[in-house]
Design a protein around this motif. Sequence first.
Motif, PDB file in Angstrom:
ATOM      1  N   GLY A 279       7.035 -62.857  47.902  1.00  0.00           N
ATOM      2  CA  GLY A 279       7.465 -62.994  49.274  1.00  0.00           C
ATOM      3  C   GLY A 279       6.694 -62.738  50.319  1.00  0.00           C
ATOM      4  N   ARG A 280       5.445 -61.927  50.038  1.00  0.00           N
ATOM      5  CA  ARG A 280       4.544 -61.257  51.010  1.00  0.00           C
ATOM      6  C   ARG A 280       3.869 -62.435  51.798  1.00  0.00           C
ATOM      7  N   MET A 281       3.623 -63.494  51.163  1.00  0.00           N
ATOM      8  CA  MET A 281       2.941 -64.696  51.662  1.00  0.00           C
ATOM      9  C   MET A 281       3.932 -65.806  51.743  1.00  0.00           C
ATOM     10  N   LEU A 282       3.310 -66.839  52.577  1.00  0.00           N
ATOM     11  CA  LEU A 282       3.865 -68.177  52.734  1.00  0.00           C
ATOM     12  C   LEU A 282       2.802 -68.941  52.751  1.00  0.00           C
ATOM     13  N   ARG A 283       3.149 -70.225  51.950  1.00  0.00           N
ATOM     14  CA  ARG A 283       2.334 -71.468  51.758  1.00  0.00           C
ATOM     15  C   ARG A 283       3.178 -72.751  52.351  1.00  0.00           C
ATOM     16  N   VAL A 284       2.365 -73.675  53.013  1.00  0.00           N
ATOM     17  CA  VAL A 284       2.879 -74.987  53.360  1.00  0.00           C
ATOM     18  C   VAL A 284       2.428 -75.823  52.092  1.00  0.00           C
ATOM     19  N   LEU A 285       3.526 -76.635  51.644  1.00  0.00           N
ATOM     20  CA  LEU A 285       3.565 -77.313  50.351  1.00  0.00           C
ATOM     21  C   LEU A 285       3.685 -78.999  50.664  1.00  0.00           C
ATOM     22  N   ALA A 286       4.416 -78.809  51.883  1.00  0.00           N
ATOM     23  CA  ALA A 286       4.778 -80.583  52.318  1.00  0.00           C
ATOM     24  C   ALA A 286       4.725 -80.540  53.686  1.00  0.00           C
ATOM     25  N   VAL A 287       4.375 -81.753  54.133  1.00  0.00           N
ATOM     26  CA  VAL A 287       4.126 -81.900  55.428  1.00  0.00           C
ATOM     27  C   VAL A 287       4.455 -83.385  55.434  1.00  0.00           C
ATOM     28  N   ASP A 288       5.223 -83.520  56.971  1.00  0.00           N
ATOM     29  CA  ASP A 288       5.386 -84.918  57.249  1.00  0.00           C
ATOM     30  C   ASP A 288       5.434 -85.226  58.597  1.00  0.00           C
ATOM     31  N   GLY A 289       4.669 -85.958  59.402  1.00  0.00           N
ATOM     32  CA  GLY A 289       4.785 -86.402  60.751  1.00  0.00           C
ATOM     33  C   GLY A 289       3.670 -85.485  61.553  1.00  0.00           C
ATOM     34  N   VAL A 290       2.920 -84.817  61.186  1.00  0.00           N
ATOM     35  CA  VAL A 290       2.042 -83.741  62.009  1.00  0.00           C
ATOM     36  C   VAL A 290       1.047 -84.678  62.703  1.00  0.00           C
TER      37      VAL A 290
END
Length: 605
Positions: A279-290
């Motif tokens: 929980g110390r880091m966050l990562r973006v795994l899915a993207v839609d519409g950027v």
Amino acid sequence: MLYFDDTTARRVGAEPNGPGTHDLGPAWHDHLVEESDHLLPKLPLDELLAEVQSRLQAVVAARDGVHALLEAVVSIGRELDLETALRRIVEAATELADCRYGALGVIGDDGRLAQFLPVGVSEQEIARIHEWPHGRGLLGLLIAEPETLRLAEISEHAASYGFPDGHPAMHSFLGVPIRIRDEVFGNLYLTEKRDGREFDEQDEIIVKALATAAGIAIGNARLYDATRRRETWLDASAEVTQALLSGTASEEALRLIARHGRGMAGADTSIIVVPEEGGRMLRVLAVDGVDGSDGDGDGGVRDMAFSAEGTLSATVLASGEPRAVPELRRDAAPMPVLDRLPDGPALLVPLGAPPSVRAVLLLAKRRGATPFAEPAVRMLHAFASQAAVGLELADARKAAEEHGLVDDRERIARDLHDVIVQRLFAGAMSLTATARLIDRPDVAARIEHVVEDLDATIRQIRSTIFALQTSKEDRATTLRGRLVTLVESAREQLGFAPGLQLVGELDNAVPDDLAEQLVPVLQEALSNAVRHARATRVDVLVSAAGGVLLLQVADDGVGLPAERHESGLANLAQRAERLGGTFTAGPGQDGGTTVRWAVPLDQES
């Protein structure tokens, strides 16, 4: 036509006491004068006519206002989409009251503005406004006291809070509450009557009538919107669940959730953020519409990692409750991904419930867009919870399949060890004994060669047994597993599976520093075989015995090229030399090339 003065009553155009004059006598004259005082005011005729004309114009204006009101009521009554109906109500109110600006504020469950729909303000003007309305000042007064409020000057009222930086100047004001049965849904806010005029009683009556009709239209639109949301939610949940239970990979399922969430919310962008490193880091795994409305681009956001400290996503992960904000403020939430997202209203929805929240679905709209309404928040929360259950079921099914696969592999490994290896070993022992009974040296040599082949086959089978008994997770943490993975990865480039023999207790006997040297050496040797050997067979031997760590890679290819770059081989030689070992590369006994890299296991001596 008769006219009257203070003394006489004559026909128009008659001369005093002349022909055509009818003397009515003093008594009749006095009577006519007395009656005239009651019939007409003592005003000039032009002023009387102006007054009559003004009142006629007022009647015509009232008639036109009623017609316009009826048209507006019919117009908003036809709208079933809630967002469209709300905006049409504001537009109709500004037209009926003949003002420049209008807005509709929807009151949330917490008694604050949950939605604010402005009319008459351009997107450029909205972008310049420093802070979106929250329900303070006169807006808050109408929320606390839902009664009609009409002002000539906003700033002179005691409850006036002022305007934020970049807000257009406004003076006159008319506020009217909108009720749905006994519930106060929100308020209509109208400002800046055109031509500098003030809102009058007629404006108030018309807008109040419109607000009454608006309450009915909003009630109908709510019912329609709830039905449509339910259908959308069911369709999206069914598609996501079907994809998960049919074996779709988790990352692909997350992209599907992001796409459906964006469509259900009417958002411009959606991303899914997962926690890492406890929980110390966050990562973006899915993207839609950027990268536009087509939803195909990721704008460089996917796989972006950042610290979770102080972020809204971390708050939602900890609480397990959705969080809606009127705008994404980059200074309040230090997430580098925010630089790639719209800075308007945002909604963060957890995927799962505490303490096992898997991820956060972040939905964002452009600045000035309608904030996320409470019904939409509830729908998206339900959708995300359903998707999280699907992810859990998919993981459980995958784990069960892996356990079943592990059981099968262990059974095969036991059979290989208990049956095949033992029979081969027994056969080799029998051949060895037989060779001692044969007087012909050539026959005995051939038998010994067969025994050596059987020993090599036993070693290969034992390596295969190890590979069957080792999971992918274990391979990443042990030297044997890393070597097996590396050799298997060369299969695609070579076009066939290399042979692998692992001798000795590699995981226990080889120190970590030597293991870190051995893996890149094997990788370089296999790379050379792929690029230069043109071989049909490659055999790898790794042995930890007699105090020596040995790596040997032999192929049946064309041998070392005459003209070659020595950088790769020189690197292997330098590694061996630094560790006190040896390195050779040359022709093999049966042709091809054999690479030998040997270093002592005890580096301290």
